[in-house]
Design a protein around this motif. Structure first.
Motif, PDB file in Angstrom:
ATOM      1  N   GLU A   1       7.971  15.255  10.590  1.00 10.37           N
ATOM      2  CA  GLU A   1       7.200  16.182   9.687  1.00 10.37           C
ATOM      3  C   GLU A   1       7.058  15.195   8.089  1.00 10.37           C
ATOM      4  N   ILE A   2       5.816  14.903   7.787  1.00 11.48           N
ATOM      5  CA  ILE A   2       5.541  14.173   6.589  1.00 11.48           C
ATOM      6  C   ILE A   2       5.068  15.247   5.380  1.00 11.48           C
ATOM      7  N   LYS A   3       5.918  15.175   4.406  1.00 13.80           N
ATOM      8  CA  LYS A   3       5.225  15.840   3.221  1.00 13.80           C
ATOM      9  C   LYS A   3       4.962  14.933   2.071  1.00 13.80           C
ATOM     10  N   THR A   4       5.161  15.266   0.940  1.00 15.50           N
ATOM     11  CA  THR A   4       4.765  14.307  -0.007  1.00 15.50           C
ATOM     12  C   THR A   4       6.023  13.868  -1.094  1.00 15.50           C
ATOM     13  N   PRO A   5       5.891  12.831  -1.910  1.00 14.35           N
ATOM     14  CA  PRO A   5       6.945  12.598  -2.726  1.00 14.35           C
ATOM     15  C   PRO A   5       7.471  13.622  -3.721  1.00 14.35           C
ATOM     16  N   LEU A   6       6.676  14.496  -3.832  1.00 16.29           N
ATOM     17  CA  LEU A   6       7.093  15.729  -4.882  1.00 16.29           C
ATOM     18  C   LEU A   6       7.101  15.140  -6.292  1.00 16.29           C
TER      19      LEU A   6
ATOM     20  N   ILE B   1      14.777  12.350   5.213  1.00 15.57           N
ATOM     21  CA  ILE B   1      14.446  11.215   4.605  1.00 15.57           C
ATOM     22  C   ILE B   1      13.667  11.338   3.353  1.00 15.57           C
ATOM     23  N   THR B   2      13.969  10.407   2.282  1.00 18.52           N
ATOM     24  CA  THR B   2      13.209  10.842   1.176  1.00 18.52           C
ATOM     25  C   THR B   2      12.058   9.618   1.270  1.00 18.52           C
ATOM     26  N   PHE B   3      10.928   9.442   0.541  1.00 18.92           N
ATOM     27  CA  PHE B   3      10.113   8.188   0.570  1.00 18.92           C
ATOM     28  C   PHE B   3      10.439   7.018   0.079  1.00 18.92           C
ATOM     29  N   ASP B   4      11.694   7.118  -0.752  1.00 18.86           N
ATOM     30  CA  ASP B   4      12.447   6.021  -1.000  1.00 18.86           C
ATOM     31  C   ASP B   4      13.273   5.453   0.039  1.00 18.86           C
ATOM     32  N   GLY B   5      13.602   6.463   0.934  1.00 17.44           N
ATOM     33  CA  GLY B   5      14.376   5.884   2.121  1.00 17.44           C
ATOM     34  C   GLY B   5      13.340   5.304   3.310  1.00 17.44           C
ATOM     35  N   LEU B   6      12.364   6.017   3.270  1.00 17.62           N
ATOM     36  CA  LEU B   6      11.242   5.329   4.342  1.00 17.62           C
ATOM     37  C   LEU B   6      10.874   4.002   3.801  1.00 17.62           C
ATOM     38  N   LEU B   7      10.609   3.711   2.486  1.00 19.08           N
ATOM     39  CA  LEU B   7      10.493   2.397   1.953  1.00 19.08           C
ATOM     40  C   LEU B   7      11.444   1.398   2.183  1.00 19.08           C
ATOM     41  N   ALA B   8      12.756   1.882   2.170  1.00 21.70           N
ATOM     42  CA  ALA B   8      13.736   0.933   2.552  1.00 21.70           C
ATOM     43  C   ALA B   8      13.798   0.575   3.875  1.00 21.70           C
TER      44      ALA B   8
ATOM     45  N   ARG C   1      15.316  16.169  18.312  1.00 21.35           N
ATOM     46  CA  ARG C   1      15.632  16.250  16.561  1.00 21.35           C
ATOM     47  C   ARG C   1      14.474  16.226  16.029  1.00 21.35           C
ATOM     48  N   ALA C   2      14.538  16.762  14.771  1.00 22.57           N
ATOM     49  CA  ALA C   2      13.451  16.744  13.623  1.00 22.57           C
ATOM     50  C   ALA C   2      13.935  15.843  12.485  1.00 22.57           C
ATOM     51  N   ARG C   3      13.062  15.107  12.144  1.00 21.84           N
ATOM     52  CA  ARG C   3      13.229  14.221  10.981  1.00 21.84           C
ATOM     53  C   ARG C   3      12.250  14.529   9.830  1.00 21.84           C
ATOM     54  N   ILE C   4      12.513  14.754   8.614  1.00 22.29           N
ATOM     55  CA  ILE C   4      11.597  15.225   7.515  1.00 22.29           C
ATOM     56  C   ILE C   4      11.468  14.201   6.490  1.00 22.29           C
ATOM     57  N   ILE C   5      10.300  13.814   6.150  1.00 28.81           N
ATOM     58  CA  ILE C   5      10.018  12.726   5.018  1.00 28.81           C
ATOM     59  C   ILE C   5       9.509  13.515   3.916  1.00 28.81           C
ATOM     60  N   ILE C   6      10.207  13.469   2.921  1.00 27.23           N
ATOM     61  CA  ILE C   6       9.767  14.377   1.791  1.00 27.23           C
ATOM     62  C   ILE C   6      10.686  13.967   0.356  1.00 27.23           C
ATOM     63  N   GLY C   7       9.684  13.917  -0.654  1.00 24.30           N
ATOM     64  CA  GLY C   7      10.591  13.890  -1.988  1.00 24.30           C
ATOM     65  C   GLY C   7      11.171  12.272  -2.430  1.00 24.30           C
ATOM     66  N   ARG C   8      11.874  12.096  -3.342  1.00 24.71           N
ATOM     67  CA  ARG C   8      12.575  10.873  -3.821  1.00 24.71           C
ATOM     68  C   ARG C   8      13.992  11.106  -4.201  1.00 24.71           C
ATOM     69  N   ASP C   9      14.620   9.998  -4.214  1.00 24.32           N
ATOM     70  CA  ASP C   9      16.060  10.212  -4.388  1.00 24.32           C
ATOM     71  C   ASP C   9      16.539   8.902  -5.450  1.00 24.32           C
TER      72      ASP C   9
ATOM     73  N   ARG D   1       0.814  -1.235   0.138  1.00 25.53           N
ATOM     74  CA  ARG D   1       0.249   0.013   0.049  1.00 25.53           C
ATOM     75  C   ARG D   1       0.734   1.389   0.107  1.00 25.53           C
ATOM     76  N   LEU D   2       1.963   1.307   0.947  1.00 25.12           N
ATOM     77  CA  LEU D   2       2.818   2.429   0.975  1.00 25.12           C
ATOM     78  C   LEU D   2       3.521   2.600  -0.621  1.00 25.12           C
ATOM     79  N   GLU D   3       3.851   1.718  -1.115  1.00 21.71           N
ATOM     80  CA  GLU D   3       4.531   1.858  -2.459  1.00 21.71           C
ATOM     81  C   GLU D   3       3.522   2.194  -3.449  1.00 21.71           C
ATOM     82  N   THR D   4       2.506   1.531  -3.363  1.00 20.06           N
ATOM     83  CA  THR D   4       1.366   2.392  -4.333  1.00 20.06           C
ATOM     84  C   THR D   4       1.274   3.828  -4.211  1.00 20.06           C
TER      85      THR D   4
END
Length: 283
Positions: A165-170, A254-261, A224-232, A104-107
């Motif tokens: 803080e959660i953003k989007t994959p941009l 951290i990118t969404f690819d990093g979160l997925l990993a 500390r703050a961790r930001i999840i945004i974009g792709r790499d 679901r996350l990948e989708t």
């Protein structure tokens, strides 16, 4: 129909149990399962099944069995023959759920129509996606008067609180853009904006340090703050992100690819772990 000796005994046992009040009086269908051990052993086993994950797994198994009568007999036989069947089934059920959540996350990551709030909802429902380094997600999300963060987890190792803080994959936008005049990868507008947001929040926390420490016993200077945004997806973006993170203080991107990993590593660990370890992880 004529009952045999064993069937007659079972019927007599059932009628005796019914007469003693052990059988529920509510109208409905019931499953009677043979058990091993004394009644005291059975009671203890039932008490051991009060853990939410085991009960949920049992409910799922029984629901599947009710929809597929052919497997009901096999389910009952296994429950009676193997006292650890529920634990093994719960572990299998958990892994199946985790795989579905990961898919679901990948989708969602690949879907440009998914909004920030939808990612927040999924991660709030499935906090294990953040990784095993966190022991819990705190209910409290507001630490200063004007700011609310998306998630506030506590680290397992040192008990330190972090802000996520959660953003989007941009989709269609890169975290870093090539600056030809200086020959460097410079942070894009979206990344610069969320980093400034995190810096502002940490600064407000620091200004309120004494009050938070006195009232909540949390030292915000360690937050500390961790930001999840974009792709790499390419090496240039990954190298630029590593360089940028290396120069940030109290903030990690951290990118969404990093979160997925991270989520895939957690799943691989529980796929390889013994069943008694898998069943512990709940959502």
């Amino acid at each position: 129909m004529q009952l045999g000796g064993d069937e007659t005994r079972r019927l007599a046992d059932f009628l005796a149990a019914s007469g003693s009040g052990s059988v529920p009086s509510d109208t409905g269908g019931y499953i009677v399962m043979p058990t091993k051990g004394s009644p005291a052993d059975v009671i203890r086993a039932l008490q051991d099944l009060t853990a939410t994950d085991r009960m949920d797994a049992l409910a799922m198994l029984l629901r599947e069995a009710s929809e597929k009568p052919a497997i009901l007999g096999d389910l009952v036989s296994r429950l009676a023959a193997d006292e650890r069947f529920i634990e093994k089934a719960a572990a299998a059920m958990n892994l199946a759920v985790y795989r579905q959540v990961l898919f679901r996350l990948e989708t969602m990551i690949d879907d440009p129509t998914v909004k920030e709030g939808q990612f927040q909802a999924l991660l709030e429902e499935q906090p294990w996606l953040f990784g095993s380094e966190y022991s819990c997600i705190l209910d409290r999300r507001r630490w200063t008067r004007d700011e609310i963060t998306d998630f506030v987890p506590r680290r397992t190792t040192d008990g330190r609180v972090e802000l996520i803080e959660i953003k989007t994959p941009l989709h269609g936008k890169s975290l870093f853009n090539w600056d030809a005049s200086h020959k460097v990868w410079a942070p894009g507008v979206e990344l610069s904006r969320v980093v400034a947001q995190a810096e502002n929040y940490l600064e407000k926390l620091d200004r309120n340090r004494d009050g938070i420490l006195a009232n909540d016993r949390e030292d915000v200077t360690k937050m500390r703050a961790r930001i999840i945004i974009g792709r790499d997806r390419d090496d240039d973006q990954r190298d630029a992100l590593r360089r940028h993170n290396g120069h940030l203080h109290r903030i990690e991107i951290i990118t969404f690819d990093g979160l997925l990993a991270i989520a895939k590593r957690v799943l691989r660990y529980f796929e390889d772990a013994p069943a008694e370890q898998c069943v512990v992880l709940g959502t």
